[in-house]
Scaffold this motif. Sequence first.
Motif, PDB file in Angstrom:
ATOM      1  N   ARG A 102       0.861  -1.188   0.000  1.00  0.00           N
ATOM      2  CA  ARG A 102       0.000   0.000   0.000  1.00  0.00           C
ATOM      3  C   ARG A 102       0.891   1.229   0.000  1.00  0.00           C
ATOM      4  N   GLN A 103       0.840   1.982  -1.075  1.00  0.00           N
ATOM      5  CA  GLN A 103       1.674   3.182  -1.187  1.00  0.00           C
ATOM      6  C   GLN A 103       0.813   4.425  -1.072  1.00  0.00           C
ATOM      7  N   GLU A 104       1.240   5.319  -0.218  1.00  0.00           N
ATOM      8  CA  GLU A 104       0.610   6.627  -0.057  1.00  0.00           C
ATOM      9  C   GLU A 104       1.530   7.656  -0.703  1.00  0.00           C
ATOM     10  N   SER A 107       4.595   7.559   1.997  1.00  0.00           N
ATOM     11  CA  SER A 107       4.842   6.381   2.818  1.00  0.00           C
ATOM     12  C   SER A 107       4.452   5.127   2.053  1.00  0.00           C
ATOM     13  N   SER A 109       3.593   0.728   2.942  1.00  0.00           N
ATOM     14  CA  SER A 109       3.507  -0.376   3.897  1.00  0.00           C
ATOM     15  C   SER A 109       3.246  -1.662   3.122  1.00  0.00           C
ATOM     16  N   ASP A 111       3.059  -6.335   3.789  1.00  0.00           N
ATOM     17  CA  ASP A 111       3.263  -7.516   4.621  1.00  0.00           C
ATOM     18  C   ASP A 111       4.549  -8.179   4.163  1.00  0.00           C
ATOM     19  N   ARG A 127       3.888  -6.935   9.397  1.00  0.00           N
ATOM     20  CA  ARG A 127       3.548  -5.675   8.724  1.00  0.00           C
ATOM     21  C   ARG A 127       4.755  -4.754   8.805  1.00  0.00           C
ATOM     22  N   TYR A 129       6.127  -0.791   7.887  1.00  0.00           N
ATOM     23  CA  TYR A 129       5.744   0.582   7.549  1.00  0.00           C
ATOM     24  C   TYR A 129       6.998   1.404   7.302  1.00  0.00           C
ATOM     25  N   ASP A 131       7.928   5.443   6.671  1.00  0.00           N
ATOM     26  CA  ASP A 131       7.348   6.783   6.646  1.00  0.00           C
ATOM     27  C   ASP A 131       8.035   7.646   5.583  1.00  0.00           C
ATOM     28  N   GLU A 153       1.603  -4.235  17.389  1.00  0.00           N
ATOM     29  CA  GLU A 153       0.215  -3.784  17.358  1.00  0.00           C
ATOM     30  C   GLU A 153      -0.588  -4.953  17.888  1.00  0.00           C
ATOM     31  N   VAL A 158       5.381  -5.760  14.301  1.00  0.00           N
ATOM     32  CA  VAL A 158       5.383  -4.738  13.262  1.00  0.00           C
ATOM     33  C   VAL A 158       6.801  -4.188  13.157  1.00  0.00           C
ATOM     34  N   LYS A 160       9.045  -0.905  11.838  1.00  0.00           N
ATOM     35  CA  LYS A 160       9.129   0.446  11.290  1.00  0.00           C
ATOM     36  C   LYS A 160      10.373   0.436  10.412  1.00  0.00           C
TER      37      LYS A 160
END
Length: 171
Positions: A102-104, A107, A109, A111, A127, A129, A131, A153, A158, A160
């Motif tokens: 999932r790209q914003e 950022s 993220s 799996d 997961r 992530y 930033d 979480e 998770v 980072k």
Amino acid sequence: MSSLVLSVDDSANARGIKKAYNKALEYFDARRDNAARREVNRVLNSAASQGLKQKALSLASYFEAPGFDTLKDNFSYEEVAADTALYLDCYVDWSGRASNVRQEENSISFDLLVGYEDMKDLKGVVRVYFDFLPAGGVDTDKPVRVLGKISAEGKNIVLKGRSLYQSVKEF
């Protein structure tokens, strides 16, 4: 750094956890911040005195984030999954395959299918992530290595993300 040395009161109150604190100091002196962080967590998760826990937190404030080439103590997925609290804020270098990317705007993220780089041995799903957007993004068709800081979480591990590596060649 005399503020990090245990006082007589701290030593008396620490009992068994004194060994973990002293190991943390030894690892820190040897520039093994990741191993030191694990021992600091051992102190923080114990019934040690508040004074000793504060000294452990003070020591942790000196730790530096590693790179792929400077990470001296890497922990396996199995170790972390067995006692996640002991490894919080430690760094790991894990490889596998990326899924559910999932790209914003700034950022990304995904799996991480840990251990699945050869598509034969799935150790777990974590997961990840970032930033920031790693150069080149994430290719789900190629193995990936992730250097990340462990957090949780709920009961899920998770990472980072700090660094990401994918070969440009097909193997």
